[in-house]
Design an enzyme around this catalytic site. Structure first.
Site, PDB file in Angstrom:
ATOM      1  CE  LYS A  24       2.028 -12.319  -6.825  1.00  0.00           C
ATOM      2  NZ  LYS A  24       1.813 -11.024  -6.179  1.00  0.00           N
ATOM      3  CG  ASN A  25       5.416 -10.411  -7.952  1.00  0.00           C
ATOM      4  OD1 ASN A  25       4.551 -10.283  -7.874  1.00  0.00           O
ATOM      5  ND2 ASN A  25       6.773 -10.723  -6.868  1.00  0.00           N
ATOM      6  CB  CYS A 118      -1.580  -7.598   0.642  1.00  0.00           C
ATOM      7  SG  CYS A 118      -1.123  -9.340   0.368  1.00  0.00           S
ATOM      8  NE  ARG A 123       1.422  -2.630  -1.912  1.00  0.00           N
ATOM      9  CZ  ARG A 123       1.106  -3.810  -2.340  1.00  0.00           C
ATOM     10  NH1 ARG A 123       2.641  -4.077  -2.194  1.00  0.00           N
ATOM     11  NH2 ARG A 123       0.342  -4.406  -2.471  1.00  0.00           N
ATOM     12  CB  ILE A 125      -0.527   5.699  -7.556  1.00  0.00           C
ATOM     13  CG1 ILE A 125      -1.313   6.424  -7.320  1.00  0.00           C
ATOM     14  CG2 ILE A 125      -0.139   3.536  -7.339  1.00  0.00           C
ATOM     15  CD1 ILE A 125      -2.455   6.111  -8.563  1.00  0.00           C
ATOM     16  CG  ASP A 310       7.921  -9.553  -2.100  1.00  0.00           C
ATOM     17  OD1 ASP A 310       6.876  -8.826  -1.613  1.00  0.00           O
ATOM     18  OD2 ASP A 310       7.521  -9.439  -3.528  1.00  0.00           O
ATOM     19  NE  ARG A 402      -3.068 -11.210  -3.165  1.00  0.00           N
ATOM     20  CZ  ARG A 402      -2.497 -10.496  -2.803  1.00  0.00           C
ATOM     21  NH1 ARG A 402      -1.577 -11.019  -2.217  1.00  0.00           N
ATOM     22  NH2 ARG A 402      -1.737  -9.839  -4.108  1.00  0.00           N
TER      23      ARG A 402
END
Length: 438
Positions: A24-25, A118, A123, A125, A310, A402
């Site tokens: 996914k990532n 999540c 996080r 930017i 993760d 997800r």
């Protein structure tokens, strides 16, 4: 609400073979890279996940076409013209910010509502913004959106020194730099395998990128659009790591296909110290048998090649049954201990002090009713439920969906028993979820 709830009858070992899906990532930024092309790109082994579908909807909104064929995504960008993304498309997907760089490189303008995802920390930017400004973009930032424009002279190659090796920031700046004149140097770049996979895909599209896999990337910009790609996404190393941790807890034995040793070096070392028996059968097939006398270990998360944040929630579940006291130092996200409440409900003994968690091993967990609050927290509770005696009910399946493709089917094939969720059980879990959020 019951369709977002699962019940697992625990206390059994997991045995047999499990197959890791495409990443996914890595898949998300490669999907965003299709914006740089003119024509139809094909992403092979794209995992069928809500995050992937959310980004597909973003590409469709921009004017692209996205269709599934077998296990591949076909992405057409010939008629892509829209350059703005509304909040209803970005609020559930942090990776939506990855559209910013390629839109800017191809069209010279982009406006994106600030992304969600999540709730595990700030996080920010900031690194994205500073890097884009260094490339020459003019940024307008509000509380709800970010807008970027390219001057008439175009983006220009430059030297970008990242303050922290942000993965998404590195990816976004790579994508933007593809359309810059000259050479862009990104220093202190993220080294994660997903960044490497994006670079390899861009090279297949005609880019020249040096330093792939290091913290100093050199991107030789060129005129965009690039040529479309036909690319096979890497195996999902976080899914592979999750199964390794499950194997250390309940494998008897568990063989994991698509789990690359080179991506799991630190985790494998930790699991061997814990007491699990691990055999590297091939570079991408690992067999693991559970620890009989699990030992306490101390772990610290960090940027690759350090232990991934993760995998921290899943490791906390594992350490909760160790013999002794373990310490976990979370250095990446300041709110990545939301799974502690569920583990405490299952009998774990955990103290959280700031960015550290002290885990007192209890030998075994007990079944309970718990709620997943984010993707990896959900995975940690699934592992706990498989180990615990009795039936555990977990609400918040939408979080798990997800990032783990066909997880219930994969677990069923290695011996995990699922039970039908009764309406009253679903309601009790819903009440718990409300209490946790409060």
């Amino acid at each position: 609400m019951a369709h977002n709830v699962i019940s697992i009858e625990g206390g059994r070992d997991v045995v047999g073979d499990v197959y890791v899906s495409g990443s996914k990532n890595a898949g998300l930024p490669i999907m965003a890279a299709s914006i740089l092309a003119l024509g139809e790109s094909t992403l092979e082994r794209a995992p069928v996940l809500t995050d992937i579908e959310n980004l597909a909807n973003i590409l469709r909104y921009l004017g692209g076409t996205v269709t599934w064929r077998s296990n591949s995504l076909r992405i057409g960008t010939i008629h892509m013209e829209n350059r703005e993304l509304p909040a209803n498309l970005t609020r559930t997907l942090r990776a939506s910010i990855l559209a910013l760089g390629p839109l800017l490189a191809r069209f010279g303008h982009a406006k994106i509502s600030l992304p969600g995802g999540c709730r595990i920390g700030k996080r920010p930017i900031d690194e994205h913004i500073r890097g884009l400004e260094k490339l020459g973009a003019r940024i307008t930032l509000t509380q709800s959106s970010i807008e970027a424009r390219v001057p008439c002279t175009g983006l220009r190659g430059t030297i970008i020194q990242l303050g922290t090796p942000t993965v998404t920031g590195t990816m976004n700046l790579i994508l933007a730099a593809c359309g810059a004149r000259g050479v862009t140097h990104i220093r202190n770049a993220a080294r994660e395998p997903e960044v490497v996979d994006l670079c390899h895909c861009l090279i297949s599209m005609g880019m020249i990128i040096h330093g792939v896999g290091t913290d100093h990337l050199e991107i030789h910009g060129r005129d965009v659009p690039l040529r479309p790609y036909n690319y096979r996404v890497m195996d999902d190393r976080i899914e592979g790591g999750t199964f390794l941790i499950l194997g250390a807890m309940a494998g008897n034995p568990l063989r994991i296909h698509g789990c690359r040793e080179e991506h799991q070096t630190v985790l494998i070392e930790q699991l061997r110290t814990f007491g699990a028996h691990i055999t590297i059968e091939t570079p991408s097939i690992i067999m693991i048998t559970k620890a009989i006398n699990p030992k306490a270990i101390d772990i610290t998360t960090g940027p690759y090649p350090a232990l991934s944040t993760d995998l921290q929630p899943q490791l906390m579940t594992l350490l909760s049954i160790s013999q002794g006291v373990s310490q976990i130092h979370e250095t990446v996200f300041e709110r990545r201990f939301s799974h502690v409440a569920g583990l405490l409900a299952m009998g774990a003994k955990i103290q959280v002090v700031g960015q550290r968690a002290i885990v007192h091993g209890v030998g075994s967990l007990v079944a309970s009713t718990v709620a997943a609050t984010d993707l990896r927290a959900g995975a940690s509770l699934v592992i706990a439920a498989i180990s615990a005696e009795g039936i555990t009910t977990i609400q918040g399946l939408e979080h798990i969906d997800r990032g783990y493709e066909r997880l219930k089917d994969k677990l069923s094939r290695i011996g995990v028993v699922f039970r039908k969720v009764e309406d009253n059980a679903a309601m009790s879990v819903l009440n718990l979820a409300v209490a946790v959020k409060a």
